[in-house]
Scaffold this active site. Structure first.
Site, PDB file in Angstrom:
ATOM      1  N   HIS A  19      37.788  43.205  37.451  1.00 51.74           N
ATOM      2  CA  HIS A  19      38.287  43.338  38.761  1.00 51.74           C
ATOM      3  C   HIS A  19      39.934  43.590  38.438  1.00 51.74           C
ATOM      4  O   HIS A  19      40.428  44.599  39.083  1.00 51.74           O
ATOM      5  CB  HIS A  19      38.025  42.365  39.667  1.00 51.74           C
ATOM      6  CG  HIS A  19      36.615  42.281  40.054  1.00 51.74           C
ATOM      7  ND1 HIS A  19      35.912  40.958  40.325  1.00 51.74           N
ATOM      8  CD2 HIS A  19      35.800  43.277  40.595  1.00 51.74           C
ATOM      9  CE1 HIS A  19      34.594  41.157  40.567  1.00 51.74           C
ATOM     10  NE2 HIS A  19      34.531  42.524  40.900  1.00 51.74           N
ATOM     11  N   LYS A  43      24.116  37.174  52.980  1.00 52.88           N
ATOM     12  CA  LYS A  43      24.131  36.674  51.554  1.00 52.88           C
ATOM     13  C   LYS A  43      25.015  35.442  51.814  1.00 52.88           C
ATOM     14  O   LYS A  43      25.839  35.249  52.068  1.00 52.88           O
ATOM     15  CB  LYS A  43      24.680  37.623  50.670  1.00 52.88           C
ATOM     16  CG  LYS A  43      23.456  38.141  49.677  1.00 52.88           C
ATOM     17  CD  LYS A  43      23.865  39.073  48.790  1.00 52.88           C
ATOM     18  CE  LYS A  43      25.264  39.415  48.124  1.00 52.88           C
ATOM     19  NZ  LYS A  43      25.256  40.349  47.263  1.00 52.88           N
ATOM     20  N   ARG A  92      31.358  50.583  35.045  1.00 52.41           N
ATOM     21  CA  ARG A  92      31.608  50.090  33.743  1.00 52.41           C
ATOM     22  C   ARG A  92      30.563  50.532  32.658  1.00 52.41           C
ATOM     23  O   ARG A  92      31.167  50.729  31.460  1.00 52.41           O
ATOM     24  CB  ARG A  92      30.949  48.478  33.632  1.00 52.41           C
ATOM     25  CG  ARG A  92      32.054  47.552  34.354  1.00 52.41           C
ATOM     26  CD  ARG A  92      31.222  46.279  34.825  1.00 52.41           C
ATOM     27  NE  ARG A  92      30.094  46.564  35.777  1.00 52.41           N
ATOM     28  CZ  ARG A  92      29.624  45.697  36.419  1.00 52.41           C
ATOM     29  NH1 ARG A  92      29.961  44.379  36.392  1.00 52.41           N
ATOM     30  NH2 ARG A  92      28.548  45.980  37.520  1.00 52.41           N
ATOM     31  N   SER A 130      30.593  39.403  38.179  1.00 52.19           N
ATOM     32  CA  SER A 130      30.657  38.266  38.856  1.00 52.19           C
ATOM     33  C   SER A 130      29.359  37.609  38.887  1.00 52.19           C
ATOM     34  O   SER A 130      29.246  36.215  38.660  1.00 52.19           O
ATOM     35  CB  SER A 130      31.095  38.542  40.364  1.00 52.19           C
ATOM     36  OG  SER A 130      32.117  39.052  40.433  1.00 52.19           O
TER      37      SER A 130
END
Ligand code: PNS
Length: 161
Positions: A19, A43, A92, A130
């Protein structure tokens, strides 16, 4: 409120070096960059919203045109409120592309004037997420080099590392 140039939205649970690589690249491209942390009430994140905001503010403090904020609800509504014209997302690998394309198209349907711009992180971070950082930390593996040192310390303090 000043108009913003680009919004980089995400969960940032926690912010990774991937990030950060993207934030640093985007800070050079846009006049103003808002890193917008999703406040998702459905969440249960590892880090609370205030913790995620604090970590992001700490690690981006040297970048004067980067602001850290949070949002709830639809991203396109937030972008409209902030008068942003660009949504920034990182890709990515090819595997990210399908989901990102779907989101970009849906966001375009919701807000046709908002453009999604994709940036590619340094290859060294192309495998960092993450989710994997949380999992490695939870299982006692090393996360140094994957996250900023302050995040590593906080993972340890949480007993997740
Ligand atoms: O870091 P993430 O979890 O990949 O980020 C996903 C995020 C926050 C960008 C996405 O879930 C989002 O925009 N959520 C806000 C709700 C919304 O606008 N949903 C419609 C997306 S097309």
């Amino acid at each position: 409120m000043n108009p913003v140039s680009a919004i980089y939205p995400g969960s940032f649970d926690p912010v990774t070096n991937g990030h950060m690589d993207l934030i640093e690249r985007a800070a050079k491209l846009f006049k103003h960059l808002v890193v917008a942390v999703l406040h998702n009430t459905e969440k249960a994140p590892l880090f609370t919203l205030p913790e995620r905001l604090e970590m992001l503010r700490e690690v981006s403090s040297a970048l004067p045109n980067v602001e850290v904020d949070s949002f709830e609800g639809l991203l396109t509504d937030y972008a409209r409120r902030r008068q942003a014209k660009v949504l920034l997302r990182g890709i990515r690998a090819v595997s990210d592309y399908e989901y990102e394309l779907q989101m970009a198209m849906m966001n375009r349907r919701l807000e046709p004037d908002l453009e999604t711009v994709f940036l590619v992180p340094a290859v060294a971070y192309s495998f960092v997420s993450s989710r994997l950082v949380r999992e490695i930390a939870r299982l006692g593996g090393p996360v140094s080099g994957l996250v900023p040192p302050t995040v590593e310390r906080r993972l340890r303090a949480k007993g997740a590392y």
